[in-house]
Motif scaffolding. Structure first.
Motif: not given
Length: 221
Positions: A57-83
């Motif tokens: 999203s190109g946003s600073n995690p502490d910014s108001a823009t990042a908070q708006l993004r959190r409200d507008a996005w749902w995301s999930v990730a799954y990794d096959a790596s052992a770490v």
């Protein structure tokens, strides 16, 4: 003798029942509110997407823009790596194990006005010739682009989009494959995105498994 035979038969039934109750083959990932579903192999691990979302999203995690993004996005990730680490999606290093990332995002009015199939193709990395030229991909460590698959999708419910598979040679010098499905709802106000990444040799060796994940991506509009 008969009692021993019956006991042996019961033991076999219990063993068979225990095997049937083993670990499931898949984890079924869903967001019922967004009516979005897909499945991944059960042994893959869910991992936090916060850093990836901030980068994309190109946003600073502490910014108001990042908070708006959190409200507008749902995301999930799954990794096959052992770490497991969602940033494996973005690394310029070698991804020897596959990772899948999914996102549902509300689009702003300017984004809705710019919506096109090419915009969906370029939703993660530059894919079209114009986008690759504009992005100066070589400066980003992206070279050797190859388009493997480009399919227009028209699922039920007015959804439309693309599934594309493409290769890039990264700064590591190793070719990587990206399998991306991007869909829009009827009025173009919501983006549904699924991205699978691993090295091209990994993708080739596990193509059936990764195609199962991609084709399981379902949106009930």
């Amino acid at each position: 003798m008969r009692r021993r035979t019956v006991a042996a038969a019961l033991a076999l039934i219990l063993v068979a029942g225990g095997a049937a109750c083993g670990a499931p083959e898949f984890t079924y990932v869903k967001n019922s509110g967004q009516k979005t579903y897909f499945k991944v192999p059960h042994e893959w691990h869910e991992t936090d997407t916060g850093d990836v979302d901030d980068t994309l999203s190109g946003s600073n995690p502490d910014s108001a823009t990042a908070q708006l993004r959190r409200d507008a996005w749902w995301s999930v990730a799954y990794d096959a790596s052992a770490v497991p680490d969602a940033t494996h999606l973005l690394t310029s290093g070698i991804t020897a194990q596959p990772i899948v990332y999914a996102r549902v995002a509300d689009l702003s009015e300017p984004q809705q006005n710019a919506v096109s199939l090419d915009m969906l193709r370029n939703a993660f990395l530059p894919v079209t010739a114009e986008a690759r030229e504009a992005s100066a991909g070589a400066a980003l460590g992206l070279t050797g682009f190859e388009l493997v698959r480009d399919e227009v999708l028209t699922p039920e419910g007015g959804l439309h989009g693309v599934r594309i598979v493409y290769d890039y040679e990264l700064a590591s010098g190793v070719m990587h494959t990206f399998d991306q499905t991007a869909l829009l709802n009827t009025d173009g106000s919501k983006l549904y995105l699924l991205i699978i990444r691993c090295s091209t040799s990994c993708y080739r060796d596990r193509s059936d498994e990764l195609d199962t994940i991609a084709t399981s991506f379902t949106v009930r509009s």
